[in-house]
Design a protein around this motif. Structure first.
Motif, PDB file in Angstrom:
ATOM      1  N   LYS A  28       0.679  -1.087   0.063  1.00 21.12           N
ATOM      2  CA  LYS A  28       0.148  -0.011  -0.093  1.00 21.12           C
ATOM      3  C   LYS A  28       0.973   1.351   0.205  1.00 21.12           C
ATOM      4  O   LYS A  28       0.379   2.327  -0.252  1.00 21.12           O
ATOM      5  N   PRO A  30       3.818   3.753  -1.468  1.00 19.38           N
ATOM      6  CA  PRO A  30       4.186   3.699  -2.838  1.00 19.38           C
ATOM      7  C   PRO A  30       5.997   3.458  -2.549  1.00 19.38           C
ATOM      8  O   PRO A  30       6.558   3.128  -3.554  1.00 19.38           O
ATOM      9  N   TYR A  31       6.317   4.144  -1.632  1.00 14.89           N
ATOM     10  CA  TYR A  31       8.025   4.057  -1.605  1.00 14.89           C
ATOM     11  C   TYR A  31       8.407   2.396  -1.344  1.00 14.89           C
ATOM     12  O   TYR A  31       9.294   2.223  -1.925  1.00 14.89           O
ATOM     13  N   ARG A  33       6.609  -0.067  -2.629  1.00 12.03           N
ATOM     14  CA  ARG A  33       6.547  -0.505  -4.019  1.00 12.03           C
ATOM     15  C   ARG A  33       7.521  -0.117  -4.827  1.00 12.03           C
ATOM     16  O   ARG A  33       8.025  -0.957  -5.528  1.00 12.03           O
ATOM     17  N   ARG A  34       8.035   1.174  -4.850  1.00 18.65           N
ATOM     18  CA  ARG A  34       9.253   1.517  -5.711  1.00 18.65           C
ATOM     19  C   ARG A  34      10.429   0.711  -5.553  1.00 18.65           C
ATOM     20  O   ARG A  34      11.136   0.314  -6.187  1.00 18.65           O
ATOM     21  N   GLU A  59      -0.896   0.740 -11.569  1.00 19.41           N
ATOM     22  CA  GLU A  59      -0.110   1.873 -10.716  1.00 19.41           C
ATOM     23  C   GLU A  59      -0.183   3.282 -11.145  1.00 19.41           C
ATOM     24  O   GLU A  59      -0.350   3.564 -12.077  1.00 19.41           O
ATOM     25  N   LYS A  60      -0.707   4.084 -10.298  1.00 20.01           N
ATOM     26  CA  LYS A  60      -0.938   5.464 -10.244  1.00 20.01           C
ATOM     27  C   LYS A  60       0.137   6.430  -9.849  1.00 20.01           C
ATOM     28  O   LYS A  60       0.232   7.333 -10.466  1.00 20.01           O
ATOM     29  N   GLU A  61       0.966   5.963  -9.052  1.00 18.36           N
ATOM     30  CA  GLU A  61       2.375   6.818  -8.638  1.00 18.36           C
ATOM     31  C   GLU A  61       3.288   6.844  -9.939  1.00 18.36           C
ATOM     32  O   GLU A  61       3.854   5.847 -10.359  1.00 18.36           O
ATOM     33  N   VAL A  64       6.766   5.102  -9.035  1.00 22.64           N
ATOM     34  CA  VAL A  64       6.800   3.767  -8.838  1.00 22.64           C
ATOM     35  C   VAL A  64       6.581   3.244 -10.542  1.00 22.64           C
ATOM     36  O   VAL A  64       7.269   2.251 -10.824  1.00 22.64           O
ATOM     37  N   ARG A  65       5.766   4.140 -11.287  1.00 24.22           N
ATOM     38  CA  ARG A  65       5.829   3.823 -12.791  1.00 24.22           C
ATOM     39  C   ARG A  65       7.017   3.914 -13.351  1.00 24.22           C
ATOM     40  O   ARG A  65       7.552   3.025 -14.131  1.00 24.22           O
TER      41      ARG A  65
END
Length: 195
Positions: A28, A30-31, A33-34, A59-61, A64-65
């Protein structure tokens, strides 16, 4: 803690770490996930591509993308090309640069058409990045950032085009450098303008 843990896995290539990292790709935060994506990219395991492609769709961030594009480029799985091509015009310019560079690394024929189509919409920095990727993919060094010439070339040759080997591209660049050195050795002046 999970974010730092994911990043600390980046240099490890032990296969038992991959499932943990893959689980963190959907975390949940983003950091986290990245960092998990960065670590997967550094591991370079093609088995991670499928999960990264799936994560990219939701993915919305932007951060991360961008990391996903960079990781897919590092992994080098050509199967990722269609998913990246579909995202070329989405997000912050830095995200689009990462997508462009990833397509350049994946070296697929479909990427050439997608990059030329995207070139028609871009200017400035992104136009330069697309040109570099196209030159590396095609060996066509003469078109520079001329959108119309790239489009005309692709319209004419897309049916018969094959992505050249890296060795062939290196030879083309060597010949271009030699020709530039030869022509650049004795500059001419025309009305005080050096040509």
């Amino acid at each position: 803690l999970k974010a730092r843990l994911a990043l600390s896995f980046a240099g490890m290539s032990h296969k038992s770490i991959a499932p943990t990292l893959l689980g963190l790709v959907r975390h949940k935060v983003p950091y986290v996930r990245r960092n998990a994506v960065v670590a997967l990219g550094k591991q370079g395991d093609a088995k991670s591509s499928e999960a990264l492609i799936a994560a990219l769709k939701d993915e919305k961030e932007d951060a991360v993308r961008q990391a996903i594009f960079e990781a897919l480029g590092e992994i080098g799985d050509p199967q990722a090309s269609p998913a990246i091509e579909a995202q070329l015009d989405k997000g912050h310019w830095s995200v689009r640069v990462a997508a462009i560079e990833a397509l350049g690394r994946l070296r697929t024929k479909s990427a050439v058409g997608a990059l030329i189509a995207q070139m028609q919409k871009e200017d400035g920095r992104l136009l330069t990045d697309i040109r570099r990727a196209l030159e590396d993919l095609t060996g066509q060094l003469q078109y520079r950032e001329d959108k119309m010439l790239w489009k005309q070339w692709w319209d004419r040759y897309h049916d018969i085009f094959k992505v050249p080997s890296r060795e062939h591209l290196a030879e083309l660049k060597r010949k271009q450098a030699a020709a530039a050195a030869e022509y650049g050795a004795a500059p001419q002046k025309y009305h005080t303008i050096e040509t």
